[in-house]
Design a protein around this motif. Structure first.
Motif, short mmCIF file in Angstrom:
data_model
loop_
_atom_site.label_atom_id
_atom_site.label_comp_id
_atom_site.label_asym_id
_atom_site.label_seq_id
_atom_site.Cartn_x
_atom_site.Cartn_y
_atom_site.Cartn_z
N GLY A 510 0.82 -1.20 0.00
CA GLY A 510 0.00 0.00 0.00
C GLY A 510 0.85 1.25 0.00
N GLY A 511 1.90 1.25 0.83
CA GLY A 511 2.79 2.41 0.88
C GLY A 511 3.53 2.61 -0.42
N ARG A 512 3.96 1.52 -1.05
CA ARG A 512 4.69 1.63 -2.32
C ARG A 512 3.84 2.29 -3.41
NH1 ARG A 512 8.89 -1.85 -3.90
NH2 ARG A 512 8.55 -1.00 -5.99
N THR A 513 2.55 2.02 -3.38
CA THR A 513 1.67 2.55 -4.44
C THR A 513 0.88 3.76 -3.97
OG1 THR A 513 0.01 0.90 -3.80
CG2 THR A 513 1.46 0.35 -5.64
N GLY A 514 1.13 4.21 -2.73
CA GLY A 514 0.49 5.43 -2.25
C GLY A 514 -0.99 5.29 -1.95
N VAL A 515 -1.48 4.08 -1.73
CA VAL A 515 -2.90 3.88 -1.44
C VAL A 515 -3.18 4.25 0.01
CG1 VAL A 515 -4.78 2.21 -1.31
CG2 VAL A 515 -3.13 2.09 -3.19
N GLN A 516 -4.14 5.13 0.22
CA GLN A 516 -4.49 5.61 1.55
C GLN A 516 -5.54 4.70 2.18
OE1 GLN A 516 -2.73 8.24 2.68
NE2 GLN A 516 -1.68 8.18 0.69
N ASP A 517 -5.16 4.04 3.26
CA ASP A 517 -6.04 3.07 3.91
C ASP A 517 -7.34 3.72 4.39
OD1 ASP A 517 -6.27 0.25 5.26
OD2 ASP A 517 -6.69 1.68 6.87
N ALA A 518 -7.25 4.88 4.99
CA ALA A 518 -8.45 5.54 5.51
C ALA A 518 -9.43 5.87 4.39
CB ALA A 518 -8.06 6.81 6.27
N CYS A 519 -8.90 6.24 3.24
CA CYS A 519 -9.75 6.55 2.09
C CYS A 519 -10.49 5.30 1.62
CB CYS A 519 -8.90 7.14 0.98
SG CYS A 519 -9.80 7.45 -0.56
N LEU A 520 -9.77 4.17 1.53
CA LEU A 520 -10.43 2.92 1.12
C LEU A 520 -11.55 2.57 2.08
CD1 LEU A 520 -7.48 0.58 0.02
CD2 LEU A 520 -9.01 1.93 -1.42
N ARG A 521 -11.29 2.68 3.38
CA ARG A 521 -12.29 2.30 4.38
C ARG A 521 -13.51 3.22 4.33
NH1 ARG A 521 -10.18 -1.62 7.58
NH2 ARG A 521 -7.90 -1.83 7.47
N GLN A 549 -7.00 1.35 -17.60
CA GLN A 549 -7.97 2.43 -17.51
C GLN A 549 -8.07 2.90 -16.06
OE1 GLN A 549 -11.77 1.86 -19.61
NE2 GLN A 549 -10.91 -0.04 -20.46
N PRO A 550 -7.53 4.05 -15.72
CA PRO A 550 -7.57 4.53 -14.33
C PRO A 550 -8.99 4.60 -13.77
CG PRO A 550 -6.09 5.87 -15.65
CD PRO A 550 -6.80 4.97 -16.60
N ALA A 551 -9.97 4.88 -14.62
CA ALA A 551 -11.35 4.99 -14.13
C ALA A 551 -11.88 3.67 -13.60
CB ALA A 551 -12.26 5.49 -15.26
N LEU A 552 -11.26 2.54 -14.00
CA LEU A 552 -11.68 1.24 -13.52
C LEU A 552 -10.75 0.66 -12.45
CD1 LEU A 552 -12.83 -0.43 -16.87
CD2 LEU A 552 -14.26 0.39 -15.00
N ASP A 553 -9.75 1.43 -12.07
CA ASP A 553 -8.86 1.03 -10.97
C ASP A 553 -9.56 1.39 -9.66
OD1 ASP A 553 -6.93 0.80 -9.00
OD2 ASP A 553 -5.33 1.71 -10.19
N ALA A 554 -9.99 0.39 -8.90
CA ALA A 554 -10.79 0.64 -7.70
C ALA A 554 -10.04 1.44 -6.65
CB ALA A 554 -11.24 -0.70 -7.11
N PHE A 555 -8.70 1.42 -6.70
CA PHE A 555 -7.90 2.12 -5.69
C PHE A 555 -7.34 3.44 -6.19
CE2 PHE A 555 -6.64 -2.36 -4.01
CZ PHE A 555 -7.94 -2.56 -3.55
N ALA A 556 -7.58 3.77 -7.44
CA ALA A 556 -6.94 4.96 -8.03
C ALA A 556 -7.32 6.23 -7.28
CB ALA A 556 -7.32 5.08 -9.50
N GLY A 557 -8.58 6.36 -6.90
CA GLY A 557 -9.01 7.59 -6.24
C GLY A 557 -8.47 7.75 -4.84
N CYS A 558 -7.89 6.69 -4.27
CA CYS A 558 -7.31 6.76 -2.94
C CYS A 558 -5.79 6.72 -2.99
CB CYS A 558 -7.82 5.60 -2.08
SG CYS A 558 -9.52 5.81 -1.53
N ARG A 559 -5.23 6.93 -4.16
CA ARG A 559 -3.78 6.90 -4.31
C ARG A 559 -3.23 8.31 -4.29
NH1 ARG A 559 -3.59 3.75 -8.53
NH2 ARG A 559 -3.48 1.86 -7.26
N GLU A 560 -2.51 8.63 -3.23
CA GLU A 560 -1.89 9.96 -3.07
C GLU A 560 -2.93 11.07 -3.19
OE1 GLU A 560 0.95 10.31 -2.02
OE2 GLU A 560 2.01 8.46 -2.50
N ALA A 561 -4.17 10.79 -2.74
CA ALA A 561 -5.21 11.82 -2.80
C ALA A 561 -6.14 11.59 -1.63
CB ALA A 561 -5.97 11.76 -4.11
N ARG A 562 -5.79 12.07 -0.49
CA ARG A 562 -6.54 11.80 0.72
C ARG A 562 -7.97 12.33 0.60
NH1 ARG A 562 -3.20 10.21 4.85
NH2 ARG A 562 -0.97 10.51 4.46
#
Length: 571
Positions: A510-521, A549-562
């Motif tokens: 998660g840290g390597r790809t910048g996915v924010q855990d709080a955002c996913l939850r 396709q970033p629009a279909l990446d379920a985690f894209a909106g929580c990557r480096e964008a709190r």
């Protein structure tokens, strides 16, 4: 000229049903028998849909007319001599077996279900046999076997047989066309609104479906594989990396989202996953209602609708990851990867050697899912070291909650819910016992996933790790009288399509790809489908491709964008 009789054939004498018959007469009598003896699921379904006899009896008569005409047309192709008797009996036997499963599990024999049957391994097939099945099949097949053995068949000259069969075929087709036109006002709305009825016309639908399923490999061989891996490359995060990535993708089997405690189920079936702080997405829907349909679709870049309508075969997610330079491995505890892993390293965790080496986990030719963890380090070490140094994507294909023998899917020390159903004739069990057996299989999947996460944690010094779990389809447990899965998607119940989707990214991935855990939850209720898997995995391992396709990446909106909203599925 009279053809000589086979020495074991019955003497051409008799009266009544055992009077000598021409092959064409046998076809007509056999059609009547199949109509009456092997289509009770169809007649009862028409009665259920119609309600009052005045409403459903015309539908029964219309369907019977069409089915009879279709059977006569089919059987007229076989009406040549007494040597057709084994073929005629085989058709009766097929119809008897299919009727048993339609009546017992409320399934229909469409092409996808037929493909599942053809791809079933011995262990899965064994689970489907029961004393009830034997009785049901013998009740239908034995009278037909006795009559076919005893009835003398009048010999015919080849030309005589040819014109009689041709006439019978033409008359049957004319009857079907004429009947269909005459009853179109009555039957067309019924077939449009209840398309599953066409796959209950036994054994006509079975012959069609098995023919389509059997011809599919030949059709595929005639297609060229369309490459999509051109342009695949590792992203910028691989430059100077301290540790390679290790993503473990678990493909679940027959798991229902509403039976996961993480998703609000009344029973705590997932305590191990909860203790490890996973994120569970509650609104994930599958691409299909059976493994053969769902697994290739979920690894495709096309999405459900384009995948089902494709005219070409394409490379899949694993091909793209391998082309980018990652090490890819598929470990299977099922009946195969349905073509997904054909071009990457793959291994069976339930082969003869594994079964012999793990008597605690394996019996006969079937193993519990924990066996996939055994020797996993050695399997990874056997992959090309230059690829492992970049990163590893490891796929595990579970046996999971595969029915109907749910009680076999959990060991004796992982059965918190008792008593459990211990038969494959699910309708014979109390509903509470059926739920206990199924929930025990979910609880065991929870234990297996917990052990898998612990295995990943133990390798944190070498890899940045993460896990994604996603089931291929759900399951019916008696709702609406349905059992198992495989109902055509358009009218399948929600429980066969609503599947669990779980992510654990705390091993560094998660840290390597910048996915924010709080955002996913904060967005665990976002609507997702199998369409999202391809693009979500690509984002997690940072592989660039024109197909991403970033629009279909379920985690894209929580990557480096709190606080940003994750992208949802377009399908």
């Amino acid at each position: 000229m009279v053809l000589p009789s086979h020495p074991l054939a019955p003497t051409p004498t008799g009266s009544g049903l055992l009077a000598p018959r021409s092959p064409q007469q046998i076809v007509l009598i056999l059609t009547a028998y199949l109509l009456a003896a092997t289509n009770w699921p169809l007649w009862t379904e028409l009665a259920r849909l119609g309600g009052a006899p005045s409403l459903y009896l015309p539908d029964v008569a219309g369907m019977a007319w069409l089915l009879a005409a279709g059977l006569v047309a089919l059987l007229s192709l076989t009406a040549w001599s007494r040597h057709a008797k084994p073929l005629w009996f085989g058709l009766v036997l097929l119809a008897a077996v299919v009727q048993h499963y339609m009546a017992t599990y409320r399934m229909v024999m469409d092409p996808s279900m037929a493909l599942n049957v053809l791809q079933t391994d011995p262990g899965e097939a064994r689970d489907l046999f029961s004393l009830r099945m034997l009785v049901d099949v013998l009740v239908v097949a034995l009278p037909a076997a006795w009559w076919l053995w005893m009835v003398p068949v009048r010999p015919q000259r080849p030309l005589q047989a040819l014109w009689r069969n041709a006439l019978l075929f033409v008359l049957a087709v004319a009857a079907a066309v004429g009947g269909g036109m005459a009853m179109s006002r009555q039957l067309a709305p019924l077939m449009r609104n209840q398309p599953h009825l066409r796959y209950m016309m036994n054994p006509l639908a079975s012959v069609y479906s098995f023919g389509m399923a059997a011809s599919r490999p030949m059709l595929h061989r005639s297609r060229q594989l369309v490459p999509i891996s051109g342009g695949a490359a590792l992203g910028a995060s691989y430059a100077g990396q301290a540790r390679p990535r290790l993503l473990l993708l678990v493909v679940g089997e027959t798991a229902r989202a509403d039976h996961f405690g993480l998703n609000g189920y009344a029973r705590d079936t997932t305590p191990q996953l909860k203790a490890r702080g996973v994120v569970s997405f509650r609104d994930m829907h599958s691409c299909g209602t059976n493994t053969a349909a769902s697994v290739p679709c979920m690894f495709s870049h096309l999405g459900k609708h384009a995948y089902e309508g494709r005219s070409q075969d394409y490379e899949n997610l694993l091909d793209v990851l391998q082309a980018a330079g990652l090490a890819v491995l598929w470990v299977d505890n099922q009946s195969g990867c349905k073509g997904v892993c054909d071009r990457v390293p793959h291994a069976a965790a339930n082969d003869a050697a594994q079964v012999a080496a793990h008597p605690r986990l394996c019996s006969e030719d079937e193993c519990l899912d924990e066996v996939m963890l055994d020797g996993l380090d050695a399997r990874i070490a056997a992959l090309p070291p230059e690829r492992v140094a970049r990163g590893v994507v490891l796929v595990m294909h579970e046996l999971g909650s595969h029915g109907p023998a749910y009680y076999k899917r959990s060991p004796a020390d992982a059965k918190p819910y008792q008593p459990e159903c211990r038969t494959v004739t699910l309708a014979d069990c109390a509903h509470s016992e059926l739920l206990n057996a199924y929930d025990n299989s979910i609880a065991y999947t929870d234990r297996f996933l917990g052990q898998t996460i612990d295995w990943l944690k133990a390798r944190h010094e070498r890899f940045d790790t993460g896990l994604v779990y996603l089931s291929d389809h759900g399951e019916s447990l008696g709702e609406y009288g349905l059992f198992l899965h495989g109902v055509p998607y358009a009218f399948a119940p929600e429980v066969q399509k609503h599947v669990p989707f779980v992510a654990w990214l705390d091993g560094g991935l998660g840290g390597r790809t910048g996915v924010q855990d709080a955002c996913l939850r904060a967005h665990v209720d976002m609507p997702l489908t199998h369409d999202n898997l391809y693009h979500t995995v690509m984002g997690l391992v940072d592989v660039k491709s024109p197909t991403y396709q970033p629009a279909l990446d379920a985690f894209a909106g929580c990557r480096e964008a709190r606080g940003a909203h994750p992208a949802t599925s377009a399908g």
